[in-house]
Design a protein around this motif. Structure first.
Motif, PDB file in Angstrom:
ATOM      1  N   GLU A 183       0.837  -1.196   0.000  1.00  0.00           N
ATOM      2  CA  GLU A 183       0.000   0.000   0.000  1.00  0.00           C
ATOM      3  C   GLU A 183       0.875   1.250   0.000  1.00  0.00           C
ATOM      4  OE1 GLU A 183      -3.545   2.064   2.681  1.00  0.00           O
ATOM      5  OE2 GLU A 183      -3.136  -0.082   2.840  1.00  0.00           O
ATOM      6  N   SER A 184       0.491   2.215  -0.834  1.00  0.00           N
ATOM      7  CA  SER A 184       1.207   3.478  -0.932  1.00  0.00           C
ATOM      8  C   SER A 184       0.199   4.610  -0.943  1.00  0.00           C
ATOM      9  CB  SER A 184       2.062   3.521  -2.204  1.00  0.00           C
ATOM     10  OG  SER A 184       2.790   4.727  -2.286  1.00  0.00           O
ATOM     11  N   VAL A 185       0.471   5.692  -0.211  1.00  0.00           N
ATOM     12  CA  VAL A 185      -0.492   6.795  -0.081  1.00  0.00           C
ATOM     13  C   VAL A 185       0.224   8.123  -0.288  1.00  0.00           C
ATOM     14  CG1 VAL A 185      -2.039   5.543   1.465  1.00  0.00           C
ATOM     15  CG2 VAL A 185      -0.133   6.848   2.435  1.00  0.00           C
ATOM     16  N   PRO A 186      -0.514   9.149  -0.754  1.00  0.00           N
ATOM     17  CA  PRO A 186       0.074  10.487  -0.863  1.00  0.00           C
ATOM     18  C   PRO A 186       0.167  11.158   0.505  1.00  0.00           C
ATOM     19  CG  PRO A 186      -2.215  10.533  -1.547  1.00  0.00           C
ATOM     20  CD  PRO A 186      -1.887   9.093  -1.276  1.00  0.00           C
ATOM     21  N   ALA A 187       0.763  12.348   0.529  1.00  0.00           N
ATOM     22  CA  ALA A 187       1.041  13.031   1.790  1.00  0.00           C
ATOM     23  C   ALA A 187      -0.223  13.297   2.599  1.00  0.00           C
ATOM     24  CB  ALA A 187       1.770  14.342   1.503  1.00  0.00           C
ATOM     25  N   GLU A 188      -1.273  13.810   1.954  1.00  0.00           N
ATOM     26  CA  GLU A 188      -2.484  14.178   2.682  1.00  0.00           C
ATOM     27  C   GLU A 188      -3.144  12.952   3.314  1.00  0.00           C
ATOM     28  OE1 GLU A 188      -1.701  15.022  -0.345  1.00  0.00           O
ATOM     29  OE2 GLU A 188      -1.305  17.188  -0.128  1.00  0.00           O
ATOM     30  N   LYS A 189      -3.164  11.844   2.587  1.00  0.00           N
ATOM     31  CA  LYS A 189      -3.764  10.637   3.149  1.00  0.00           C
ATOM     32  C   LYS A 189      -2.879  10.044   4.243  1.00  0.00           C
ATOM     33  CE  LYS A 189      -6.160   6.399   1.862  1.00  0.00           C
ATOM     34  NZ  LYS A 189      -6.571   5.496   0.749  1.00  0.00           N
ATOM     35  N   ALA A 190      -1.576  10.156   4.087  1.00  0.00           N
ATOM     36  CA  ALA A 190      -0.661   9.683   5.129  1.00  0.00           C
ATOM     37  C   ALA A 190      -0.890  10.443   6.430  1.00  0.00           C
ATOM     38  CB  ALA A 190       0.784   9.843   4.664  1.00  0.00           C
ATOM     39  N   LEU A 191      -1.203  11.746   6.325  1.00  0.00           N
ATOM     40  CA  LEU A 191      -1.505  12.541   7.519  1.00  0.00           C
ATOM     41  C   LEU A 191      -2.811  12.082   8.152  1.00  0.00           C
ATOM     42  CD1 LEU A 191      -0.913  14.946   9.371  1.00  0.00           C
ATOM     43  CD2 LEU A 191      -2.124  16.404   7.719  1.00  0.00           C
TER      44      LEU A 191
END
Length: 446
Positions: A183-191
């Motif tokens: 799984e890989s997520v962008p910055a906003e979703k990681a936050l």
């Protein structure tokens, strides 16, 4: 009474003067100092040694925190573990910022980011895809190494990343999915998932946000003072920088190739020294770089054998040896990186592209063929040096030549000469044969 009042006013005036003087000499508080280092590119033994050294240097300098700018596709597991151990055992706060926009914290980079005390990402960055892959093909370990090996590697990685996430109070469930499901997520979703603590467009914005926040360092709460901090750059040492630059599959391939060619030239032309020295240096650098990569020993044998066949082509000029050597160079480049190495976590396969291997192999083969044909042409020409090269040369008699002896000047040198018929001084002669240091000559009739 009046005298008493004057005394009181005198004391008060003196107190105000002293207070003003003390205030005037008070020094403003010193600006906090934050160390900064950069992890850019693959995680290998060179970059690992650099980051571990950065933690040590920042601690010894007594700096407020260590800021790490990160952009990596992943790398070697043991090097990653060394960095994580240094972060978890640090005696100062470690802050990781994934940036600038377009950067990533892929595979091994996920472990490093989660091990920090505070983590932030720039907009347009991503984090994740920490599932182990085969080094050369990018395949799942189950496809190239078997189910049992795949399960062992995956479970070890899951336990490792879960322990890091729980120690830092981050989302352990997502961390597990990053390994098991890539799984890989962008910055906003990681936050939003509590993988990181902040989204910051710049490092300065991250430091401003971190100011006043409390983190636990070595079981002790530490309040960060990072607003308007003075950032001190920690540069890697020469050896760390060199090892990181050399730890590239294409560089290792070229170094082994150049080492083989230079040593072959030295062996076929003894006494030149320069090719031998250069070949030895390239071989040492190649071995040093291969220690930081999953290099397949069989591929190195293929490369050296390919070089040997190309060198043999210079003497045989058959064409077959050159073609076989070219094929071996290509195969050695393709298989140079080990097909399955569980010690690497990358979000892309680690290999040498055919765009590098084919042109390089063809260039080397073309150069070998060119030299082979030039050597063949040279062998077909009459010998112009040594005793045989003197036959047919024309000279002049310096001392009358007879069957008992004489002296001639040929090819810029004075020679002893004999002739079956007497030849007078100053006459022109031609060399018919050479025996030792004596020329057998005949007179050239006008």
């Amino acid at each position: 009474m009046e005298r008493f009042g004057r005394s009181i006013w005198g004391v008060l005036l003196l107190g105000l003067l002293l207070l003003g003087q003390a205030t005037g000499h008070a020094q403003p508080p010193a600006a906090p100092v934050v160390s900064r280092c950069v992890l850019d590119g693959m995680v290998d033994s060179g970059s690992s040694a650099y980051l571990v050294d950065c933690v040590r240097r920042a601690q010894e300098a007594g700096h407020q925190a260590l800021l790490v700018r990160l952009d990596t596709p992943g790398g070697e597991l043991e090097s990653t573990r060394a960095i994580v151990r240094a972060f978890l055992g640090a005696h100062l706060p470690v802050l990781v910022w994934v940036g600038p926009s377009g950067a990533r914290a892929g595979s091994a980079g996920v472990f490093i980011t989660l091990a920090s005390h505070l983590a932030a990402m720039a907009p347009g960055t991503n984090i994740g895809a920490a599932h182990p892959v085969s080094g050369l093909t990018g395949q799942d370990p189950e496809e190239s190494g078997g189910k049992e090996m795949a399960r062992k590697i995956e479970n070890d990685a899951v336990a490792f990343i879960e322990a890091i996430a729980r120690q830092r109070g981050r989302n352990a469930e997502w961390a597990i999915n990053a390994v098991r499901q890539s799984e890989s997520v962008p910055a906003e979703k990681a936050l939003a998932l509590h993988v990181i603590e902040h989204v910051a467009p710049t490092q300065e914005a991250f430091l401003e946000w971190a100011n006043g926040r409390t983190v636990t360092v070595a079981d002790t709460p530490v309040t960060l003072r990072t607003a308007n901090a003075q950032v001190v750059e920690l540069a890697p040492s020469v050896s760390q920088r060199a090892l990181h630059m050399l730890a590239q599959p294409a560089v290792v391939y070229l170094l082994f190739l150049l080492a083989g060619l230079c040593l072959a030239v030295e062996l076929t032309h003894p006494g030149l020294f320069a090719p031998g020295i250069l070949g030895g240096v390239c071989l040492v650098l190649a071995l040093l770089a291969s220690s930081a990569l999953p290099v397949h020993a069989g591929a190195i044998v293929l490369l050296l054998l390919g070089v040997a066949l190309l060198v043999a082509e210079l003497f045989v000029t058959s064409g077959l040896l050159g073609a076989a050597g070219t094929v071996l160079l290509v195969l050695g480049g393709v298989f140079l990186v080990d097909r399955f190495d569980p010690g690497w976590f990358l979000d892309h396969p680690l290999r040498i592209s055919l765009g590098t291997v084919l042109p390089t192999a063809l260039f080397v083969a073309g150069a070998a063929v060119f030299l082979a044909f030039r050597a063949a042409e040279a062998r077909r020409r009459p010998q112009l040096a040594g005793d045989v090269g003197l036959v047919g040369e024309v000279g002049q008699v310096l001392g009358a030549v007879s069957p008992s002896g004489g002296e001639v000047f040929v090819h810029g040198e004075r020679w002893a000469a004999v002739s079956s018929t007497p030849i007078p001084l100053g006459a022109r002669v031609v060399v018919r044969r050479v025996e030792g240091l004596t020329l057998f000559v005949d007179e050239v009739k006008p």
